[in-house]
Design a protein around this motif. Structure first.
Motif, PDB file in Angstrom:
ATOM      1  N   ARG A  10      11.845  -8.669  -4.257  1.00  0.00           N
ATOM      2  CA  ARG A  10      11.202  -7.990  -3.124  1.00  0.00           C
ATOM      3  C   ARG A  10      10.604  -6.545  -3.288  1.00  0.00           C
ATOM      4  N   LEU A  11      11.375  -5.934  -4.328  1.00  0.00           N
ATOM      5  CA  LEU A  11      10.782  -4.754  -4.739  1.00  0.00           C
ATOM      6  C   LEU A  11       9.325  -4.692  -5.759  1.00  0.00           C
ATOM      7  N   GLY A  12       9.586  -5.642  -6.616  1.00  0.00           N
ATOM      8  CA  GLY A  12       8.636  -5.947  -7.405  1.00  0.00           C
ATOM      9  C   GLY A  12       7.137  -6.448  -6.644  1.00  0.00           C
ATOM     10  N   GLN A  13       7.520  -7.306  -5.268  1.00  0.00           N
ATOM     11  CA  GLN A  13       6.379  -7.469  -4.399  1.00  0.00           C
ATOM     12  C   GLN A  13       5.777  -6.247  -3.762  1.00  0.00           C
ATOM     13  N   GLU A  14       6.874  -5.585  -3.362  1.00  0.00           N
ATOM     14  CA  GLU A  14       6.167  -4.099  -2.819  1.00  0.00           C
ATOM     15  C   GLU A  14       5.466  -3.198  -3.654  1.00  0.00           C
ATOM     16  N   ALA A  15       5.895  -3.257  -4.917  1.00  0.00           N
ATOM     17  CA  ALA A  15       5.080  -2.473  -5.963  1.00  0.00           C
ATOM     18  C   ALA A  15       3.596  -3.198  -6.265  1.00  0.00           C
ATOM     19  N   GLY A  16       3.580  -4.359  -6.031  1.00  0.00           N
ATOM     20  CA  GLY A  16       2.418  -5.218  -6.281  1.00  0.00           C
ATOM     21  C   GLY A  16       1.273  -4.942  -5.235  1.00  0.00           C
ATOM     22  N   ARG A  17       1.788  -4.786  -3.814  1.00  0.00           N
ATOM     23  CA  ARG A  17       1.238  -4.567  -2.669  1.00  0.00           C
ATOM     24  C   ARG A  17       0.714  -3.157  -2.680  1.00  0.00           C
ATOM     25  N   LEU A  18       1.492  -2.192  -3.420  1.00  0.00           N
ATOM     26  CA  LEU A  18       1.340  -0.829  -3.426  1.00  0.00           C
ATOM     27  C   LEU A  18       0.318  -0.476  -4.376  1.00  0.00           C
ATOM     28  N   GLN A  39      -3.149  -1.468  -3.169  1.00  0.00           N
ATOM     29  CA  GLN A  39      -3.721  -0.276  -2.382  1.00  0.00           C
ATOM     30  C   GLN A  39      -4.215   0.748  -2.958  1.00  0.00           C
ATOM     31  N   MET A  40      -3.280   1.215  -3.982  1.00  0.00           N
ATOM     32  CA  MET A  40      -3.720   2.550  -4.838  1.00  0.00           C
ATOM     33  C   MET A  40      -4.738   2.130  -5.796  1.00  0.00           C
TER      34      MET A  40
END
Length: 94
Positions: A32-40, A43-44
């Motif tokens: 899930r953290l990997g998915q969050e990192a992908g979304r971030l 975005q960035m």
């Protein structure tokens, strides 16, 4: 024995504090953290680390929590089995 000599916390020039933690997570949470990192990262428009994803998630959770209760009302601490404060799970969308 822990051979690390890093200070547990230090102040940053921008007024924030940085601390180093070692946490044990189930693989599902790491994913899930990997998915969050992908979304971030999307975005960035640049690569981000899991550290950045965690920091971003904690900041967004803190901002959400600040608006959840009326001013002056303190939320009850979330405590699990052995007196350890639990963190919210990161919800995955993909």
């Amino acid at each position: 024995m822990n051979d690390r000599v890093t200070p547990p916390m230090h102040a940053l020039p921008d007024g924030e504090a940085e601390l180093s933690l070692v946490v044990r997570l189930p693989w599902e949470d790491v994913a899930r953290l990997g998915q969050e990192a992908g979304r971030l990262a999307a975005q960035m428009k640049r690569p981000v680390t899991l550290d950045e994803a965690v920091s971003n998630r904690l900041r967004s959770s803190r901002a959400s929590a600040a608006h959840a209760k009326p001013a002056g009302e303190q939320p009850a601490p979330a405590v699990s089995g052995a007196g350890v404060t639990s963190l919210p799970r990161i919800s995955g969308t993909g």
